[in-house]
Design a protein around this motif. Structure first.
Motif, PDB file in Angstrom:
ATOM      1  N   LEU A 199      27.312   9.765  -7.117  1.00 23.70           N
ATOM      2  CA  LEU A 199      27.569  10.540  -5.903  1.00 23.70           C
ATOM      3  C   LEU A 199      27.965  11.977  -6.248  1.00 23.70           C
ATOM      4  CD1 LEU A 199      29.445   7.882  -3.763  1.00 23.70           C
ATOM      5  CD2 LEU A 199      27.278   8.997  -3.156  1.00 23.70           C
ATOM      6  N   LYS A 200      28.742  12.126  -7.305  1.00 21.96           N
ATOM      7  CA  LYS A 200      29.141  13.475  -7.747  1.00 21.96           C
ATOM      8  C   LYS A 200      27.917  14.273  -8.190  1.00 21.96           C
ATOM      9  CE  LYS A 200      32.370  15.717 -10.918  1.00 21.96           C
ATOM     10  NZ  LYS A 200      33.197  15.529 -12.109  1.00 21.96           N
ATOM     11  N   ALA A 201      27.026  13.634  -8.943  1.00 24.64           N
ATOM     12  CA  ALA A 201      25.800  14.304  -9.387  1.00 24.64           C
ATOM     13  C   ALA A 201      24.897  14.628  -8.192  1.00 24.64           C
ATOM     14  CB  ALA A 201      25.068  13.441 -10.407  1.00 24.64           C
ATOM     15  N   LEU A 236      16.652  14.617 -26.311  1.00 24.68           N
ATOM     16  CA  LEU A 236      17.861  13.926 -25.878  1.00 24.68           C
ATOM     17  C   LEU A 236      17.894  13.675 -24.372  1.00 24.68           C
ATOM     18  CD1 LEU A 236      20.553  15.695 -28.101  1.00 24.68           C
ATOM     19  CD2 LEU A 236      19.424  13.481 -28.489  1.00 24.68           C
ATOM     20  N   LEU A 237      17.459  14.642 -23.582  1.00 29.98           N
ATOM     21  CA  LEU A 237      17.503  14.458 -22.132  1.00 29.98           C
ATOM     22  C   LEU A 237      16.488  13.426 -21.671  1.00 29.98           C
ATOM     23  CD1 LEU A 237      18.135  18.087 -20.830  1.00 29.98           C
ATOM     24  CD2 LEU A 237      19.770  16.284 -21.436  1.00 29.98           C
ATOM     25  N   THR A 238      15.327  13.399 -22.298  1.00 34.19           N
ATOM     26  CA  THR A 238      14.329  12.380 -21.963  1.00 34.19           C
ATOM     27  C   THR A 238      14.898  10.992 -22.243  1.00 34.19           C
ATOM     28  OG1 THR A 238      12.517  13.896 -22.430  1.00 34.19           O
ATOM     29  CG2 THR A 238      11.995  11.546 -22.472  1.00 34.19           C
ATOM     30  N   LYS A 245      11.801  17.755 -11.521  1.00 32.84           N
ATOM     31  CA  LYS A 245      10.432  17.304 -11.808  1.00 32.84           C
ATOM     32  C   LYS A 245      10.416  16.040 -12.658  1.00 32.84           C
ATOM     33  CE  LYS A 245       8.061  21.663 -11.197  1.00 32.84           C
ATOM     34  NZ  LYS A 245       7.447  22.826 -11.801  1.00 32.84           N
ATOM     35  N   LYS A 246      11.424  15.888 -13.521  1.00 35.03           N
ATOM     36  CA  LYS A 246      11.513  14.671 -14.341  1.00 35.03           C
ATOM     37  C   LYS A 246      12.059  13.492 -13.556  1.00 35.03           C
ATOM     38  CE  LYS A 246      11.802  16.583 -18.954  1.00 35.03           C
ATOM     39  NZ  LYS A 246      12.391  16.371 -20.265  1.00 35.03           N
ATOM     40  N   GLY A 247      12.501  13.738 -12.329  1.00 37.13           N
ATOM     41  CA  GLY A 247      12.947  12.638 -11.483  1.00 37.13           C
ATOM     42  C   GLY A 247      14.450  12.431 -11.396  1.00 37.13           C
ATOM     43  N   LEU A 248      15.238  13.460 -11.715  1.00 37.28           N
ATOM     44  CA  LEU A 248      16.694  13.296 -11.693  1.00 37.28           C
ATOM     45  C   LEU A 248      17.198  12.818 -10.337  1.00 37.28           C
ATOM     46  CD1 LEU A 248      19.441  13.519 -13.075  1.00 37.28           C
ATOM     47  CD2 LEU A 248      19.532  15.902 -12.345  1.00 37.28           C
ATOM     48  N   LEU A 249      16.721  13.415  -9.262  1.00 38.86           N
ATOM     49  CA  LEU A 249      17.201  13.023  -7.933  1.00 38.86           C
ATOM     50  C   LEU A 249      16.921  11.546  -7.674  1.00 38.86           C
ATOM     51  CD1 LEU A 249      18.436  13.749  -5.200  1.00 38.86           C
ATOM     52  CD2 LEU A 249      16.178  14.476  -4.452  1.00 38.86           C
ATOM     53  N   GLU A 250      15.722  11.106  -7.975  1.00 38.44           N
ATOM     54  CA  GLU A 250      15.357   9.707  -7.726  1.00 38.44           C
ATOM     55  C   GLU A 250      16.176   8.749  -8.597  1.00 38.44           C
ATOM     56  OE1 GLU A 250      12.111  12.258  -6.231  1.00 38.44           O
ATOM     57  OE2 GLU A 250      13.260  12.245  -8.077  1.00 38.44           O
ATOM     58  N   ILE A 263      26.269  13.107 -18.465  1.00 40.38           N
ATOM     59  CA  ILE A 263      25.540  14.178 -19.156  1.00 40.38           C
ATOM     60  C   ILE A 263      24.942  15.128 -18.120  1.00 40.38           C
ATOM     61  CG2 ILE A 263      23.511  14.737 -20.565  1.00 40.38           C
ATOM     62  CD1 ILE A 263      23.968  11.998 -21.996  1.00 40.38           C
ATOM     63  N   PHE A 264      24.235  14.540 -17.150  1.00 42.21           N
ATOM     64  CA  PHE A 264      23.556  15.359 -16.155  1.00 42.21           C
ATOM     65  C   PHE A 264      24.539  15.995 -15.185  1.00 42.21           C
ATOM     66  CE2 PHE A 264      20.355  12.621 -17.921  1.00 42.21           C
ATOM     67  CZ  PHE A 264      19.386  13.556 -18.234  1.00 42.21           C
ATOM     68  N   ASP A 265      25.645  15.319 -14.925  1.00 42.89           N
ATOM     69  CA  ASP A 265      26.686  15.917 -14.098  1.00 42.89           C
ATOM     70  C   ASP A 265      27.180  17.218 -14.744  1.00 42.89           C
ATOM     71  OD1 ASP A 265      28.702  15.838 -11.886  1.00 42.89           O
ATOM     72  OD2 ASP A 265      30.079  15.632 -13.581  1.00 42.89           O
ATOM     73  N   ASN A 266      27.393  17.198 -16.045  1.00 42.89           N
ATOM     74  CA  ASN A 266      27.824  18.414 -16.743  1.00 42.89           C
ATOM     75  C   ASN A 266      26.725  19.468 -16.788  1.00 42.89           C
ATOM     76  OD1 ASN A 266      30.468  17.773 -17.208  1.00 42.89           O
ATOM     77  ND2 ASN A 266      30.177  17.119 -19.307  1.00 42.89           N
ATOM     78  N   ILE A 267      25.505  19.044 -17.000  1.00 39.41           N
ATOM     79  CA  ILE A 267      24.387  19.995 -17.012  1.00 39.41           C
ATOM     80  C   ILE A 267      24.293  20.711 -15.666  1.00 39.41           C
ATOM     81  CG2 ILE A 267      21.862  20.169 -17.013  1.00 39.41           C
ATOM     82  CD1 ILE A 267      21.871  18.011 -19.217  1.00 39.41           C
TER      83      ILE A 267
END
Length: 178
Positions: free
Chosen positions: A111-113, A47-49, A87-92, A69-73
């Protein structure tokens, strides 16, 4: 419930050709991501991929929902889970969603994330061993500081304030007086 086929159904829905189905599925997964006890199941699934892919390639409204989704994670993830996301590139991906021409809703949740990512990278300060936040360094490496500077011109006061607060909290340096 997650063990009884729900993840498979959610995964199939994320692949749906129907935008509304993908958006509502992201909303549903976002609620799962808010529960710390369920994070391992999300990390062990595909699901995250798929949510990463949606954050990069879907319509802005669906990308916004996937970003939630990622904000909650980020509220509940362990340091190991955080590293996996980085490593999967969330920041980018979050930074890419900060491009000026995106809708305000996507910019605000991105911006929140971003703030949460930077907070996770803030080391505990030990005066004997000063450390740097690796994620702030990465911001400069990928030239995201320029994107953030451009966002200060966005015609929305809340976005202006969020960007200013990020700069104030993570990118101000004390001037050394000689």
């Amino acid at each position: 419930m997650l063990d009884h086929g729900l993840i498979k159904v959610l995964s199939e829905n994320l692949d749906s050709r129907k935008k509304d189905r993908r958006k509502e599925t992201c909303w549903f997964i976002c609620n799962i991501a808010a529960e710390k006890a369920l994070l391992d199941a999300l990390f062990q699934s595909d699901l995250l991929t798929k949510a990463f892919d949606i954050m990069q390639n879907d319509a802005p409204a669906i990308r916004e929902e996937a970003t939630y989704i990622f904000d909650n994670i980020l509220n509940n993830c362990t340091s190991i889970q955080m590293e996996a996301l980085i490593k999967k590139g969330l920041l980018e991906i979050v930074v890419k969603n900060l491009e000026f021409n995106n809708p305000a809703g996507l910019l605000k949740i991105s911006l929140k994330a971003l703030r949460k990512i930077l907070e996770k990278g803030n080391p505990t300060q030990d005066v004997n061993r000063p450390q740097f936040n690796p994620y702030t360094n990465r911001i400069f490496e990928i030239k995201a500081n320029t994107i953030l500077e451009e966002l200060q011109q966005y015609p929305d006061d809340e976005i202006f304030e969020k960007v200013g607060k990020i700069f104030d909290d993570f990118f101000t340096f004390d001037v050394i007086k000689e």
